[in-house]
Write a protein that holds these residues in place. Sequence first.
Motif, mmCIF file in Angstrom:
data_model
loop_
_atom_site.group_PDB
_atom_site.id
_atom_site.type_symbol
_atom_site.label_atom_id
_atom_site.label_comp_id
_atom_site.label_asym_id
_atom_site.label_seq_id
_atom_site.Cartn_x
_atom_site.Cartn_y
_atom_site.Cartn_z
ATOM 1 N N GLU A 56 -3.695 -23.619 -2.914
ATOM 2 C CA GLU A 56 -4.480 -24.128 -4.043
ATOM 3 C C GLU A 56 -5.981 -24.054 -3.799
ATOM 4 O OE1 GLU A 56 -3.177 -24.771 -6.838
ATOM 5 O OE2 GLU A 56 -1.072 -24.797 -6.246
ATOM 6 N N ALA A 57 -6.399 -23.953 -2.542
ATOM 7 C CA ALA A 57 -7.833 -24.035 -2.234
ATOM 8 C C ALA A 57 -8.660 -22.952 -2.933
ATOM 9 C CB ALA A 57 -8.044 -24.002 -0.723
ATOM 10 N N PRO A 58 -8.269 -21.672 -2.858
ATOM 11 C CA PRO A 58 -9.089 -20.664 -3.552
ATOM 12 C C PRO A 58 -9.181 -20.900 -5.057
ATOM 13 C CG PRO A 58 -7.662 -19.606 -1.941
ATOM 14 C CD PRO A 58 -7.201 -21.039 -2.059
ATOM 15 N N SER A 59 -8.097 -21.375 -5.646
ATOM 16 C CA SER A 59 -8.117 -21.626 -7.095
ATOM 17 C C SER A 59 -8.949 -22.850 -7.432
ATOM 18 C CB SER A 59 -6.689 -21.798 -7.606
ATOM 19 O OG SER A 59 -6.017 -20.563 -7.605
ATOM 20 N N ALA A 69 0.830 -1.206 0.000
ATOM 21 C CA ALA A 69 0.000 0.000 0.000
ATOM 22 C C ALA A 69 0.862 1.253 0.000
ATOM 23 C CB ALA A 69 -0.914 -0.002 1.218
ATOM 24 N N GLY A 70 0.575 2.140 -0.964
ATOM 25 C CA GLY A 70 1.274 3.413 -1.033
ATOM 26 C C GLY A 70 2.664 3.340 -1.619
ATOM 27 N N ARG A 71 3.155 2.134 -1.962
ATOM 28 C CA ARG A 71 4.534 1.998 -2.450
ATOM 29 C C ARG A 71 4.615 1.355 -3.832
ATOM 30 N NH1 ARG A 71 7.452 -0.002 3.219
ATOM 31 N NH2 ARG A 71 6.899 1.863 4.413
ATOM 32 N N GLN A 72 3.914 0.245 -4.027
ATOM 33 C CA GLN A 72 3.997 -0.385 -5.348
ATOM 34 C C GLN A 72 2.746 -1.209 -5.616
ATOM 35 O OE1 GLN A 72 7.859 -2.331 -4.782
ATOM 36 N NE2 GLN A 72 6.858 -4.281 -4.364
ATOM 37 N N LEU A 73 2.310 -1.178 -6.870
ATOM 38 C CA LEU A 73 1.147 -1.937 -7.316
ATOM 39 C C LEU A 73 1.499 -3.413 -7.442
ATOM 40 C CD1 LEU A 73 -0.489 0.035 -10.277
ATOM 41 C CD2 LEU A 73 -1.526 -0.453 -8.063
ATOM 42 N N PRO A 74 0.586 -4.305 -7.067
ATOM 43 C CA PRO A 74 0.832 -5.721 -7.348
ATOM 44 C C PRO A 74 0.741 -5.994 -8.840
ATOM 45 C CG PRO A 74 -1.385 -5.425 -6.486
ATOM 46 C CD PRO A 74 -0.704 -4.093 -6.381
ATOM 47 N N GLU A 75 1.684 -6.774 -9.335
ATOM 48 C CA GLU A 75 1.631 -7.249 -10.727
ATOM 49 C C GLU A 75 1.931 -8.739 -10.724
ATOM 50 O OE1 GLU A 75 3.084 -4.964 -14.144
ATOM 51 O OE2 GLU A 75 3.930 -3.544 -12.693
ATOM 52 N N GLY A 76 1.121 -9.476 -11.439
ATOM 53 C CA GLY A 76 1.308 -10.915 -11.526
ATOM 54 C C GLY A 76 1.272 -11.383 -12.969
ATOM 55 N N VAL A 77 1.865 -12.534 -13.196
ATOM 56 C CA VAL A 77 1.945 -13.102 -14.544
ATOM 57 C C VAL A 77 1.393 -14.518 -14.502
ATOM 58 C CG1 VAL A 77 3.451 -13.678 -16.478
ATOM 59 C CG2 VAL A 77 4.015 -11.744 -14.986
ATOM 60 N N LEU A 78 0.448 -14.801 -15.386
ATOM 61 C CA LEU A 78 -0.073 -16.159 -15.528
ATOM 62 C C LEU A 78 0.618 -16.812 -16.714
ATOM 63 C CD1 LEU A 78 -1.988 -18.196 -14.367
ATOM 64 C CD2 LEU A 78 -3.784 -17.321 -15.858
ATOM 65 N N VAL A 79 1.307 -17.926 -16.459
ATOM 66 C CA VAL A 79 2.088 -18.610 -17.483
ATOM 67 C C VAL A 79 1.469 -19.980 -17.725
ATOM 68 C CG1 VAL A 79 4.380 -19.385 -18.170
ATOM 69 C CG2 VAL A 79 4.139 -17.401 -16.658
ATOM 70 N N VAL A 113 -5.868 -13.567 -9.148
ATOM 71 C CA VAL A 113 -6.810 -12.734 -8.400
ATOM 72 C C VAL A 113 -6.371 -12.625 -6.938
ATOM 73 C CG1 VAL A 113 -9.191 -12.574 -7.567
ATOM 74 C CG2 VAL A 113 -8.743 -13.241 -9.936
ATOM 75 N N HIS A 114 -5.972 -13.745 -6.363
ATOM 76 C CA HIS A 114 -5.499 -13.779 -4.974
ATOM 77 C C HIS A 114 -4.297 -12.850 -4.801
ATOM 78 C CE1 HIS A 114 -4.842 -16.724 -1.338
ATOM 79 N NE2 HIS A 114 -4.963 -15.483 -0.957
ATOM 80 N N HIS A 115 -3.351 -12.916 -5.744
ATOM 81 C CA HIS A 115 -2.151 -12.090 -5.682
ATOM 82 C C HIS A 115 -2.497 -10.602 -5.676
ATOM 83 C CE1 HIS A 115 1.903 -10.653 -6.497
ATOM 84 N NE2 HIS A 115 1.443 -9.988 -7.540
ATOM 85 N N VAL A 116 -3.426 -10.200 -6.533
ATOM 86 C CA VAL A 116 -3.758 -8.777 -6.644
ATOM 87 C C VAL A 116 -4.568 -8.303 -5.439
ATOM 88 C CG1 VAL A 116 -5.051 -7.072 -7.979
ATOM 89 C CG2 VAL A 116 -3.601 -8.738 -9.152
ATOM 90 N N LEU A 117 -5.615 -9.052 -5.083
ATOM 91 C CA LEU A 117 -6.466 -8.613 -3.976
ATOM 92 C C LEU A 117 -5.703 -8.562 -2.658
ATOM 93 C CD1 LEU A 117 -9.824 -10.445 -4.760
ATOM 94 C CD2 LEU A 117 -9.397 -7.989 -4.823
ATOM 95 N N ALA A 118 -4.765 -9.483 -2.470
ATOM 96 C CA ALA A 118 -3.984 -9.500 -1.231
ATOM 97 C C ALA A 118 -2.753 -8.613 -1.324
ATOM 98 C CB ALA A 118 -3.572 -10.937 -0.895
ATOM 99 N N GLY A 119 -2.697 -7.789 -2.344
ATOM 100 C CA GLY A 119 -1.566 -6.874 -2.506
ATOM 101 C C GLY A 119 -1.915 -5.442 -2.179
ATOM 102 N N GLN A 120 -2.861 -5.251 -1.256
ATOM 103 C CA GLN A 120 -3.312 -3.895 -0.921
ATOM 104 C C GLN A 120 -2.923 -3.482 0.502
ATOM 105 O OE1 GLN A 120 -4.654 -2.513 -3.665
ATOM 106 N NE2 GLN A 120 -4.405 -4.549 -4.566
ATOM 107 N N GLY A 121 -2.152 -4.328 1.185
ATOM 108 C CA GLY A 121 -1.817 -4.060 2.574
ATOM 109 C C GLY A 121 -0.440 -3.457 2.760
ATOM 110 N N ASP A 122 -0.032 -3.366 4.017
ATOM 111 C CA ASP A 122 1.201 -2.666 4.370
ATOM 112 C C ASP A 122 2.448 -3.540 4.357
ATOM 113 O OD1 ASP A 122 -0.101 -0.199 4.898
ATOM 114 O OD2 ASP A 122 -0.759 -0.960 6.845
ATOM 115 N N TRP A 123 2.292 -4.854 4.512
ATOM 116 C CA TRP A 123 3.441 -5.703 4.812
ATOM 117 C C TRP A 123 3.772 -6.644 3.660
ATOM 118 C CZ3 TRP A 123 6.094 -4.387 9.032
ATOM 119 C CH2 TRP A 123 5.441 -3.668 10.032
ATOM 120 N N ALA A 124 5.012 -6.613 3.207
ATOM 121 C CA ALA A 124 5.460 -7.525 2.156
ATOM 122 C C ALA A 124 5.282 -8.971 2.587
ATOM 123 C CB ALA A 124 6.931 -7.256 1.824
ATOM 124 N N ARG A 125 5.481 -9.224 3.867
ATOM 125 C CA ARG A 125 5.367 -10.582 4.399
ATOM 126 C C ARG A 125 4.003 -11.192 4.128
ATOM 127 N NH1 ARG A 125 7.850 -14.707 7.637
ATOM 128 N NH2 ARG A 125 9.573 -13.278 7.357
#
Length: 646
Positions: free
Chosen positions: A474-477, A416-426, A450-462
């Motif tokens: 794998e469960a959400p997918s 949040a506030g530093r970098q947008l999540p970006e993901g690649v589907l291969v 979708v999981h990668h992007v939605l969970a990329g809105q918080g403060d912690w890289a961890r």
Amino acid sequence: MAPELRTTDAPLAPIDLPGGGDWLSWVAERCEAELAEAQRQVGLVKAGSSDAPVVLDAWNRAETAIANAESVALWAEVHPDAAVRDRADELSQDVQKYVTELGLDRDLFAALDGLDPAGLDDDARRVLDHTLRDFRRSGVDRDEATRDRLRELSEQGVKLSQDFGRHIRDDVRSIRIAPERLAGLPEDYRAAHPADDDGLVTLTTDYPDLVPFVTFGSDGDARRELSLAANNVAWPANDQVLQDLLAVRRETAELLGYDSWPDYDTEVKMIGSGQAVADFIDRVGDAAKERAGEEVAVLLERKRADVPDADAVMTYDSRYYGELVRREQYDVDGQVVRTYFPFEQVRQGLLDVTGRLFGLEWTPVPADEARTWHDEVASYDVGLGGTRIGRIHLDLHPREGKFKHAAQFDMVKGIAGRQLPEGVLVCNFNRGLMEHDEVVTLFHEFGHLVHHVLAGQGDWARFSGVATEWDFVEAPSQMLEEWAWDADVLATFARSAAGETIPADLVAAMRRADHFGKGLYAVQQMSYAARSYWFHAGPHDDLTAYGDELQRRYSVFPPLEGAHMHCAFGHLDGYSSGYYTYMWSLVIAKDLFSAFDDDDLFAPDVAHAYRDKVLAMGGRKDAADLVADFLGRPYSFDSWAAWLAE
């Protein structure tokens, strides 16, 4: 409530890719710059401050930079230039060497261990707890000689993992057969495989060739020949590489005080212990054994109509005779079904479905703006409530030197506030018509994105992205696959060339037919999970022979003579001893799906609660707690057991 969005005066922008420019320099410069930033932030952590929030902020910035540097591994898997792929591998070794050094840095550990957690919020306290746990798992508290050996083992492991993956990626095998041996294949497949000057057709082990051929090809000997080629990819090179990698992992676990690598590996997973993995494999195998036996008997009976003296159904028979049984007994013809799934329609349909389900907007990014690594990559900005929250890139067709399976890769972790999540589907799908199981696979893999992007809105890289325990990822997918089986959902995009929508009664028949083979699927999955677990649990001189033994123990299909499938079993690297994850996650996925209304899969109250309580949380809570928050109770086996018995 939507995932919390934070904005700055200047909206966050995606990273600037070089497009047709100098990728070799760009990859190196980005990786090296991020490593330098990580080192600077680590220096601040070690500077001696006792202010826990200040120190953890510096550590978070260091972890963010490390994640950015680690993403260089993506280019080793997808870039069309071999020089870039090789350079990315070299840089990945540098990154992992640095990560290993950090994990063994006693001064860094002391700086973090000495922080007073009082006053930290729940997320910050969790970051600190997990960080200190990971330091101990790295061996920071071991003597100097042990730490030196752990460094050596880590470097060896990284190189061996890269070799293992590269051998699979680069070894595309093929067979050459007479055109008449394409009997049973769809017309578009045969048209795409004309005879050469010698009058022969070349078929490769890439998925667009392999999957339709073993599904529809009526020539059993040809199916065996191509299947054998596919199961010998990276043989013999990867046999010794894998033995060496297994030895590195065993010694690492021993030096860290664990009885086995699976015990080390499962300590941070939902399942909790190596023995629990073995017990789970047996539990699922026992539960599915009777059904699998009944189903293979049906396949054998059908095979004997073609081969009267047949005494077994082989692995290369399973898809073909399963397809015939579904066609003849369930009135589902896969060659008819595939006419409703042109690739471009499926891709757009997937975006429409997930957009409606999760309240997301997918905006195509022009190629000259996205500036990706290949002209077949499609890029989209992801919006929520009119705000851009990320960018995705879809690299979905095979090419030389590219990753051979299907997976989501991080390009950027969202902070949040530093970098947008970006993901690649291969992935490696056909450019024309898709099999329905490929459509299901695309929905599955897109779920990770979708999981990668939605969970990329918080403060912690961890906690950013798919940061839950690895046996939950794998469960959400797997749950998102359900939308690829719903008649109303499919009717929104599944149309033939004549514009006809896939009939609801055909989808109903497809669902009935899909129940056939669940037992076969479960026991075969357990044979793979058993390889993953037992290969790591102790040494075995002959992995082929031992793998065949496990195949006979857990599956109903005999081993394929002359095959060495473990050499091409890429999950033995990334998942190590944890391939059980797929079935473990499926148990949870079936339970998660039980909360949705079959008559309205897009009901926003349920869909948005799932989005916000599970996906958007990333790693902020243990997976079991995320599931309980959504379901209102702990997860159980009940839905999975009902599915298996259905």
